[in-house]
Each structure stands twice: as C-alpha cells, then as structure tokens.
Design a protein around this motif. Structure first.
Motif, PDB file in Angstrom:
ATOM      1  N   HIS A  59       0.988  -1.363   0.242  1.00  0.00           N
ATOM      2  CA  HIS A  59       0.108   0.140   0.211  1.00  0.00           C
ATOM      3  C   HIS A  59       1.010   1.203   0.055  1.00  0.00           C
ATOM      4  N   GLU A  94      -0.026  -0.275  -4.631  1.00  0.00           N
ATOM      5  CA  GLU A  94      -1.527  -0.301  -4.794  1.00  0.00           C
ATOM      6  C   GLU A  94      -1.095   0.557  -4.364  1.00  0.00           C
ATOM      7  N   SER A 127      -6.103   2.806  -6.863  1.00  0.00           N
ATOM      8  CA  SER A 127      -7.305   2.032  -6.093  1.00  0.00           C
ATOM      9  C   SER A 127      -7.188   3.407  -5.201  1.00  0.00           C
ATOM     10  N   HIS A 180      -8.958   3.677  -1.851  1.00  0.00           N
ATOM     11  CA  HIS A 180      -9.464   3.155  -0.425  1.00  0.00           C
ATOM     12  C   HIS A 180     -10.511   4.454   0.499  1.00  0.00           C
ATOM     13  N   HIS A 196      -9.608  -3.072  -7.995  1.00  0.00           N
ATOM     14  CA  HIS A 196     -10.892  -2.737  -7.606  1.00  0.00           C
ATOM     15  C   HIS A 196     -11.309  -1.929  -7.714  1.00  0.00           C
TER      16      HIS A 196
HETATM   17 ZN    ZN Z   1      -7.501  -2.343  -2.290  1.00  0.00          ZN
END
Ligand code: ZN
Ligand code: ZN
Length: 547
Positions: A348, A387, A412, A414, A442
């Motif tokens: 992350h 990510e 992504s 979040h 996602h």
């Molecule tokens: Zn994720």
C-alpha cells in the motif's frame, strides 16, 4: 443428538465466540469441528464409544469435550451460558453493514437491542442518535443498512456454495445407488452471490436416493416426486433433482438455468450428457458460466474462455511491508511453487496508513528487500509495484520521483467512498491521466453482502482506460469480484484489457486467482484479453514502455 444437531450447536457456539472474542482462532476451531461432524458417515455416539472422536481430523481437545457433552446430555453448558448472555436475534445485527461487534455490544447494553426489528424501532424513535458516538447521520446509515440486510437475507457468497456443493457431491459418489451427481443451479453458473445449492443426481431408484439424502442433509422434504429439499450447515438450502441416468444431462442442463437462458434455448430433449442436449438441439455449446441470458446462444462458435492454467503470472500481491501476513520471500516462494513465470509485488501507499502504507523511504527498503530475495526464486521475474491510493482529487499518492521507481502502479480508491457519481467519475478520469498508472484496482470498491460499490459513469471511465491503455483489474477476492462481470462486456467494447489479480495478503490468498478466473469466464473473457496470460518477456516489455 444426531450429527446434524451437534454440528448446528457447534456452529452456534462459533457465532457467539465471534461476538465475544476479536481473535477468530477459537471460533474457527468450532466451525472446523462442525464441518468434521457434518461430513461423518457414522453417528457421533459411535465415535465417542469407540474412542475415535479425538482422532477425527478437525476435532480438538476442547471441541471434543463439547461434542461429548452434547451427545451424552443433549445440551452444552458452554452454549447455554453464551445463549443467556445475548438475545437470540443478536446475530441478525451483524448483517447490517458497518455495524461491528463493538457497536452491537453498546446497542445491546444501553438500549437492550437484540434484533433487527428492535434496532429499526430505536432508530425511528431517535433513541440511537442520543447514544455517545452515534449521532443522527449514523442513525440514518443504520436504517439504510437494515434495509440492505433484509434484502440480502438467506444469501451467501459463492465459495460457500461451492464448498457445500462439492462436499455433497463427494459424499454421493460413495454410494452405488447414485450413478452420477453434479452441482447445478447458480453455483454452477458461478453467480457471485447465491441463495441455494442445487444438485442434479442420476439414480435408477428414487426412494433409495431419497434415503441417502437424509444422511447428507437435515430436514429433508419432498417438493415433488423427484425433487427434494434439505438443509446443509449454516442453514444453506440444498435441492436435489433426481433423474434416470438416461436423462441426467437434460436434468443437469435444466436445473443449471438460468430460467431466462433455458427458456430461450427452447425444446430440451432427454439426454444422458449435457453435450448431447446441445447437439440434439443443434446449438453451439455454452459454458455454464455464460448461461445468464440468451446472447451466447446466438453465436456461431463457442467462446474460448480463459482458464486458470492460462495464467502465467500475477500482480497485486501484498507483503508484511504493508498489511500482508507473509514476508516478501514467503510470497515470492509461494508464487514460484505455483509455477508462475512472474509476480508483481505491490504494497500500500503512504495515505493508506491504516494498512501500513509505505512512505517513499519505506518503498526504498521494500525494493531493497525484493532485490535481496529475488535471486532465490530465479528465473521467476519479480516486478516492483505499488497499490497506490487515488486521492480525493484524483491524484496518485506518490511524488514523481517515487512513482519512477516502480515497474507498475495499481491505482485504487480506499477512502472517501461517499462522493457523488459525478465526483467519482472525475476522480478516476484524473487518475487515468497519470502516465504511471498501469491498472485500476477493484474499480467499484464493493464488498459483496456488506457494502454496495460506488457508482460512476462507467462508459466514460472505460472509454478513457481503453484509450490510455490502462488495464482494469478483476479482483479475485471472493468478497469483491470487482469489476462485476455484468460490466466487463462494456469495457471490452471500449478496448479495455484486464488482469486477473488475487489482491493476496497471504500465500494462501493466491487462491483468489481461482475465483477471479470464474468471474473472467462469466464475463466472457478469453485469454488474449487478460494481461497475465502473456509470457514474461512480453509483460516486461509492456511495463518498460509504460513506466
Ligand atoms: Zn485495495
Ligand atoms: Zn490490495
């Protein structure tokens, strides 16, 4: 108590333990024991008598003593204690999205709430907003959540259906009276959320088959001459469809559905195999995953759908550097053991602090560790990625210098899920403008049965992703399976390519590539449309040109 009653009691204990203990190990031990008891082919009382109970796989010391007590006395003091502590409806509350155990405990303690109805009533009369830490906005959210939970009653995730269906199929295979059995229905169509498990069964003697079913599920009842309904673990409804062996194929076909597809198919002739059903109707074969609507029936040639074996590598893999449970070396080793030619590590980024996101310095040490460990897994290639969060304004969570260090970037969302569709669209379009972005992770952020995904102008997003050559991830986590297979065709038409990613946070979670492949097949995707079916050299070349 028979094995069904024992298994149910164990499952109930597991749920209570989940309410009281944040650590899942103890609950899992009871779930495991329930599974073991439910799949026994002998009575638990026999097992205790012969002293084999503790030797049964899945049953430990604690669970064995509870099972013994249940069998001998018909109840468990431990379970009774737990039941007295909470009202029986308390588990319904867990189905309300975002209502965690802590809040449920508080609602129970302060307002005596123990069911969905009571919670709804308390929200409507403004009692919930008066509680510390709740407020009017939370109260409104809870009301919405209650409606969401009611809509999803008795639904469960596909892997649960597959596990139960396969276990039953294996049990049926042990009986001579059963000539054939296959899971059918929505589970076979790989629908991401299912309501029941259907099984097509070939047997010459319906009565003999019926008797066998009573050994495999609880509460068996006849729906008609050849259809029987029962309950498997966790109250999952199972429906058996019995056919003569010469009609097994047509029964499998009919009970696989969908209703819309079967209707569009027209006349079904009795057949031993499903292939014959298609042959006799002079129609091209349609894979079960594609039987939602009539589209594929109009094709002249069957689609060649991607298979798990087609995947040569994988992206979206976390390690202990952020919120993964296994080290870089463990993740790399597991990828090599699965035969991958390449793996893309991606922890992350800095704004995802709750998930241990990496600062630019953290990225440097993570990459140093990759460099140190990769010789051990050669000749498998290791790509350096991240990510990275798409921030509220659409920018990517690292400076230019840090972004330059990566072979690939998964972008992504979040945070800030509550934006309007217009704002969300702009946010993602802006992220797509960043030349470093390789994949969108996602896409809708949905969590099946728990959180509706955010919506956006999908066609504009696909249009731009196609034009910019940014791939859209098919996230194989069975709770996400995002993007939805219903959207993939629209993306494909706009030139988008995909990657099946496991979003693995442990070595075990590479298994999410299996569920990811289900969705890709359901979406009608063939290997050439999936990035990680390509050989390592081609992938490396693509990433080099983009980075
Ligand atoms: Zn994720
Ligand atoms: Zn992830």
């Amino acid at each position: 108590m028979d094995k069904w009653q024992v298994a149910r009691s164990l499952d109930e204990i597991a749920k209570y333990v989940d309410l009281t203990e944040p650590n899942r190990f103890k609950a899992m031990a009871f779930e495991k024991a329930a599974r073991a008891i439910a799949s026994l082919d002998r009575d638990p009382a026999d097992l205790i008598e012969s002293g084999d109970l503790q030797k049964t796989p899945g049953i430990g010391k604690t669970t064995a003593s509870v099972i013994e007590e249940l069998v001998r006395t018909g109840s468990s003091r431990y379970l009774e204690q737990l039941r007295q502590k909470y009202p029986s409806g308390i588990f319904e509350l867990l189905r309300v999205p975002k209502l965690g155990l802590k809040k449920i405990g508080l609602l129970h303690e302060k307002l005596g709430i123990g069911s969905l109805d009571e919670l709804e009533e308390a929200c409507r009369s403004g009692k919930v907003r008066a509680l510390r830490g709740f407020g009017e906005k939370t109260e409104q959210q809870i009301l919405k959540g209650i409606a969401f939970a009611r809509k999803r009653e008795s639904q469960f995730l596909l892997p649960v259906g597959i596990e139960i269906g396969e276990a039953i199929r294996e049990q049926l295979a042990q009986y001579d009276e059963i000539e054939n059995a296959e899971v059918s229905g929505s589970v076979r169509r790989r629908l991401e959320v299912v309501r029941n498990v259907n099984i097509a069964v070939a047997a010459r003697d319906v009565r003999a088959a019926q008797k066998i079913f009573t050994k495999i599920v609880a509460d068996l009842e006849g729906l008609d001459e050849t259809t029987f309904k029962g309950t498997a673990r966790n109250n999952v409804e199972v429906i058996f469809h019995v056919a003569k062996p010469a009609e097994f194929g047509s029964t499998l076909f009919r009970t696989t559905g969908s209703a819309e597809f079967v209707e569009a198919f027209g006349d079904i002739k009795a057949a031993k195999s499903e292939e014959q059903v298609f042959e006799r109707a002079e129609k091209v074969w349609v894979a079960p995953e594609r039987r939602e609507n009539a589209d594929d029936l109009r094709r002249k040639k069957a689609r060649s759908l991607v298979r798990l074996e087609d995947l040569r590598g994988t992206f979206h893999v976390h390690s202990t550097f952020s919120d993964g449970r296994n080290t870089i070396l463990e993740m790399l080793t597991a990828a090599r053991e699965r035969g991958f030619e390449y793996v893309g590590m991606s922890d992350h980024s800095q704004s995802a602090f709750y998930a241990g996101g990496l600062t630019p310095d953290g990225v440097r040490s993570q990459q140093a560790e990759i460099a140190k460990q990769e010789p051990a897994v050669a000749p498998m290639r290791v790509f350096r990625g991240t990510e990275a969060d798409i921030l509220a304004d659409g920018s990517i969570d690292y400076d230019e210098a840090t972004l330059n260090r990566f072979d690939f970037v998964i972008a992504s969302i979040h945070s800030r899920f509550g934006m309007t569709p217009e704002e969300m669209t702009e946010r993602i379009l802006k992220a797509l403008d960043n030349p470093h972005v390789t994949f969108i992770g996602h896409l809708t952020g949905r969590l099946l049965l728990a959180r509706e995904g955010y919506t956006m102008d999908f066609d504009r997003v696909f249009e731009k992703a196609g034009a910019r050559g940014v791939m859209i991830e098919i996230n194989g986590n069975p709770r996400r399976l995002d993007i939805d297979w219903r959207l993939a065709g629209r993306a494909l038409d706009r030139g988008v390519r995909f990657s099946i990613n496991p979003d693995a946070h442990s070595t075990r979670e590479y298994n999410a590539l299996i569920s990811g492949t289900w969705v890709a097949r359901k979406a009608g995707l063939s290997p050439k449309e999936i990035f990680n079916t390509k050989p390592a050299e081609e992938v490396a070349e693509f990433l080099r040109r983009r980075a």
